[in-house]
Write a protein that holds these residues in place. Sequence first.
Motif, mmCIF file in Angstrom:
data_model
loop_
_atom_site.group_PDB
_atom_site.id
_atom_site.type_symbol
_atom_site.label_atom_id
_atom_site.label_comp_id
_atom_site.label_asym_id
_atom_site.label_seq_id
_atom_site.Cartn_x
_atom_site.Cartn_y
_atom_site.Cartn_z
ATOM 1 N N ASP A 81 0.953 -1.218 -0.050
ATOM 2 C CA ASP A 81 0.025 0.093 0.023
ATOM 3 C C ASP A 81 0.875 1.267 0.014
ATOM 4 O O ASP A 81 1.963 1.253 0.539
ATOM 5 C CB ASP A 81 -0.777 0.063 1.361
ATOM 6 C CG ASP A 81 -1.802 -1.028 1.271
ATOM 7 O OD1 ASP A 81 -2.332 -1.438 0.013
ATOM 8 O OD2 ASP A 81 -2.245 -1.734 2.219
ATOM 9 N N GLY A 82 0.267 2.484 -0.555
ATOM 10 C CA GLY A 82 0.982 3.622 -0.348
ATOM 11 C C GLY A 82 2.230 3.747 -1.443
ATOM 12 O O GLY A 82 2.924 4.837 -1.290
ATOM 13 N N VAL A 83 2.263 3.055 -2.240
ATOM 14 C CA VAL A 83 3.179 3.058 -3.460
ATOM 15 C C VAL A 83 2.261 3.050 -4.816
ATOM 16 O O VAL A 83 1.270 2.594 -5.133
ATOM 17 C CB VAL A 83 4.248 2.002 -3.538
ATOM 18 C CG1 VAL A 83 4.794 2.097 -2.311
ATOM 19 C CG2 VAL A 83 3.633 0.584 -3.474
ATOM 20 N N SER A 84 3.271 3.525 -5.846
ATOM 21 C CA SER A 84 2.598 3.411 -7.228
ATOM 22 C C SER A 84 2.333 2.196 -7.756
ATOM 23 O O SER A 84 2.979 1.070 -7.244
ATOM 24 C CB SER A 84 3.417 4.358 -8.143
ATOM 25 O OG SER A 84 4.590 3.819 -8.286
ATOM 26 N N ARG A 85 1.641 1.924 -8.882
ATOM 27 C CA ARG A 85 1.294 0.680 -9.391
ATOM 28 C C ARG A 85 2.748 -0.044 -9.866
ATOM 29 O O ARG A 85 3.093 -1.166 -9.541
ATOM 30 C CB ARG A 85 0.330 0.613 -10.496
ATOM 31 C CG ARG A 85 0.010 -0.836 -11.162
ATOM 32 C CD ARG A 85 -0.287 -0.731 -12.624
ATOM 33 N NE ARG A 85 -0.440 -2.083 -13.151
ATOM 34 C CZ ARG A 85 -0.526 -2.337 -14.532
ATOM 35 N NH1 ARG A 85 -0.715 -1.128 -15.338
ATOM 36 N NH2 ARG A 85 -0.416 -3.501 -14.850
ATOM 37 N N ASP A 86 3.431 0.874 -10.503
ATOM 38 C CA ASP A 86 4.986 0.353 -10.994
ATOM 39 C C ASP A 86 5.703 -0.095 -9.611
ATOM 40 O O ASP A 86 6.559 -1.143 -9.938
ATOM 41 C CB ASP A 86 5.580 1.477 -11.662
ATOM 42 C CG ASP A 86 4.835 1.780 -13.070
ATOM 43 O OD1 ASP A 86 4.162 1.029 -13.486
ATOM 44 O OD2 ASP A 86 5.370 2.781 -13.738
#
Length: 300
Positions: A81-86
């Motif tokens: 959680d809390g990060v970009s999809r990449d």
Amino acid sequence: MADSARGYRLAEAVARRSGRTYHLAARLLPSDRRRAIHALYAYARLADDIVDDPGAPLEQAHALDAMESGLRSAVAGASADGVSRDAADILAALAESVDRFQIPMNTFAAFNRSMRMDLPGDPLFRNRYVDFADLAEYTYGSAAVIGLQLLPVLGADVADPDVAAGAALLGDAFQLTNFLRDVGEDAARDRIYLPLRELAAFGVDEQALFHDAATHHTSEPLRRGVAHLIAVNRDQYRRTRGAIAALPPRTRPAIVAAARSYSAILVQIEAQDHDVLARRAVVPVRRRIGHAVASLSGRP
């Protein structure tokens, strides 16, 4: 749901774009080990970009926290959680490699600690280092542990203390080469990684270094200091040869190639009369390919 296959592709693109020496050397490895190297590199690159890109320190710290907790979640089989999809996909790929090769998780904690040392406002923040012993607090996490992370990926004997010490030292050697090459870039971020006591022996203090960086002119005292630190750096590379020779024959050429290409940056700096501020020392692609071909002999 994070996509580890996509994460590996993204990680390879990051390595190809930002870590050309490592990317070329990794091509000498079997595909599963090569993909793990790319995932490790991409994680380090993403974290490094967080602290190097201009931004609010508090937001940068939160971003680092999200990367670290995201990796722990991915290793546990949960979503990051809390990060970009990449980033989530890269973390999924890295978690897969961590599990496959049993890469110690404590090395990531040490790495993230050093990243926080680059963040103004963080309790760990440092942007000056007195001597090599002082600098080692930073480079242990930023470089030495990366060498330790590579050992299981390379199929090395992780229980051999000499091999582990050599891997950590090679990480330190790569890092010092980076510091020598990037003096100007680091000064622009108000960082001095070259040990001040070493520079002081040649009449270079903070004010003199920042003056040189601002004018893009490497003074004679700084050139002498750089020459001295190149000698120190070369000794580091020399002392890693035994550990490199102890690596499995199938994976050894990749590390030989990386060490040859990285140490060749020192030759480039010397060819520029130790001028580290007018232009960045770069090893030509043709020469790096030659290092990769020569490394197939397996000799460090």
